[in-house]
Design an enzyme around this catalytic site. Sequence first.
Site, short mmCIF file in Angstrom:
data_model
loop_
_atom_site.label_atom_id
_atom_site.label_comp_id
_atom_site.label_asym_id
_atom_site.label_seq_id
_atom_site.Cartn_x
_atom_site.Cartn_y
_atom_site.Cartn_z
N SER A 65 0.83 -1.22 0.00
CA SER A 65 0.00 0.00 0.00
C SER A 65 0.86 1.26 0.00
CB SER A 65 -0.91 0.02 1.22
OG SER A 65 -1.72 -1.13 1.26
N1 SAH Z 1 -0.25 -5.19 3.89
C1 SAH Z 1 0.38 -5.53 2.64
C2 SAH Z 1 -0.51 -5.19 1.48
C3 SAH Z 1 -0.70 -6.38 0.66
S1 SAH Z 1 -1.94 -6.31 -0.59
C4 SAH Z 1 1.76 -4.91 2.53
O1 SAH Z 1 2.10 -4.07 3.36
O2 SAH Z 1 2.51 -5.29 1.65
C5 SAH Z 1 -3.14 -7.42 0.08
C6 SAH Z 1 -2.67 -8.81 0.40
O3 SAH Z 1 -3.82 -9.53 0.86
C7 SAH Z 1 -2.14 -9.59 -0.79
O4 SAH Z 1 -0.86 -10.09 -0.48
C8 SAH Z 1 -3.14 -10.71 -0.98
O5 SAH Z 1 -2.57 -11.92 -1.45
C9 SAH Z 1 -3.72 -10.87 0.42
N2 SAH Z 1 -5.02 -11.50 0.50
C10 SAH Z 1 -6.06 -11.42 -0.37
N3 SAH Z 1 -7.11 -12.13 0.06
C11 SAH Z 1 -6.73 -12.70 1.23
C12 SAH Z 1 -7.38 -13.57 2.16
N4 SAH Z 1 -8.62 -13.99 1.97
N5 SAH Z 1 -6.69 -13.96 3.27
C13 SAH Z 1 -5.42 -13.53 3.47
N6 SAH Z 1 -4.75 -12.72 2.62
C14 SAH Z 1 -5.40 -12.30 1.52
#
Ligand code: SAH
Length: 226
Positions: A65
């Site tokens: 993000s």
């Molecule tokens: N907080 C992260 C942002 C990652 S983007 C950072 O700082 O890098 C969102 C993430 O959520 C992705 O890696 C995606 O694979 C994950 N995601 C999507 N659906 C999910 C679910 N149902 N359970 C766990 N993770 C999930």
Amino acid sequence: MNEDDLDIRRRHEMVDNQIERRGVKDLLVLNAMRKVPRHLFLSEKLHSVAYADEPQPIGYDQTISQPYIVGLMTELLELKGHDRVLEVGTGSGYQTAILAEIAGVVFTIEYVPQLAEKARQRLRELGYINIWCKTGDGYSGWLEHAPYDGIIVTAAPDHIPPALVEQLKIGGRLVLPMGTIEQELFVIRKTEKGITEERVIPVRFVPLRGEATRLRKDIDTSDDLR
Ligand code: SAH
């Protein structure tokens, strides 16, 4: 100026110009963001843009993000320093590290096994000992370690995942993006009488996958792991 000094300067400028200037005031959050080396959560070719005012790709169609959104969501959790926090969507692990700087213990769940493994390794190398990682679908939370003072979701469902509310303490906060084409950031508070919902700002996140996607009404629901 050597590389390390340059990164520290970029980090301080990021916090001053992008985060503090836009109204994030919590010193615990600002100091954590001045400390955690965001560039180390990205591939080497993206190190030069790690402190830019935008999200960056982390592979598997996912993104880390924008710094401001990380700061804002962390502030909205209102952490006090010894909290038990659940994060859904580990991704690169950057948000996880920010949480671990402030909270007592952080439990984090990632859906894509390769991202989960990479984040786990990176967080270990950076020396965090108060983070527990798991691969799986965070829609149903992590019951074993509940209840939580705060829960943060970094991918968007189109409804509040009921298990996450169940696993919150009374007085606890759930911070999540919600919606489909148009999303907003929400703070859900759990009280003795039920929940309250506050809308914060419009946001854009990747969709929450797995069960949350299967339950969505508006789209084709096949969500295979690629
Ligand atoms: N907080 C992260 C942002 C990652 S983007 C950072 O700082 O890098 C969102 C993430 O959520 C992705 O890696 C995606 O694979 C994950 N995601 C999507 N659906 C999910 C679910 N149902 N359970 C766990 N993770 C999930």
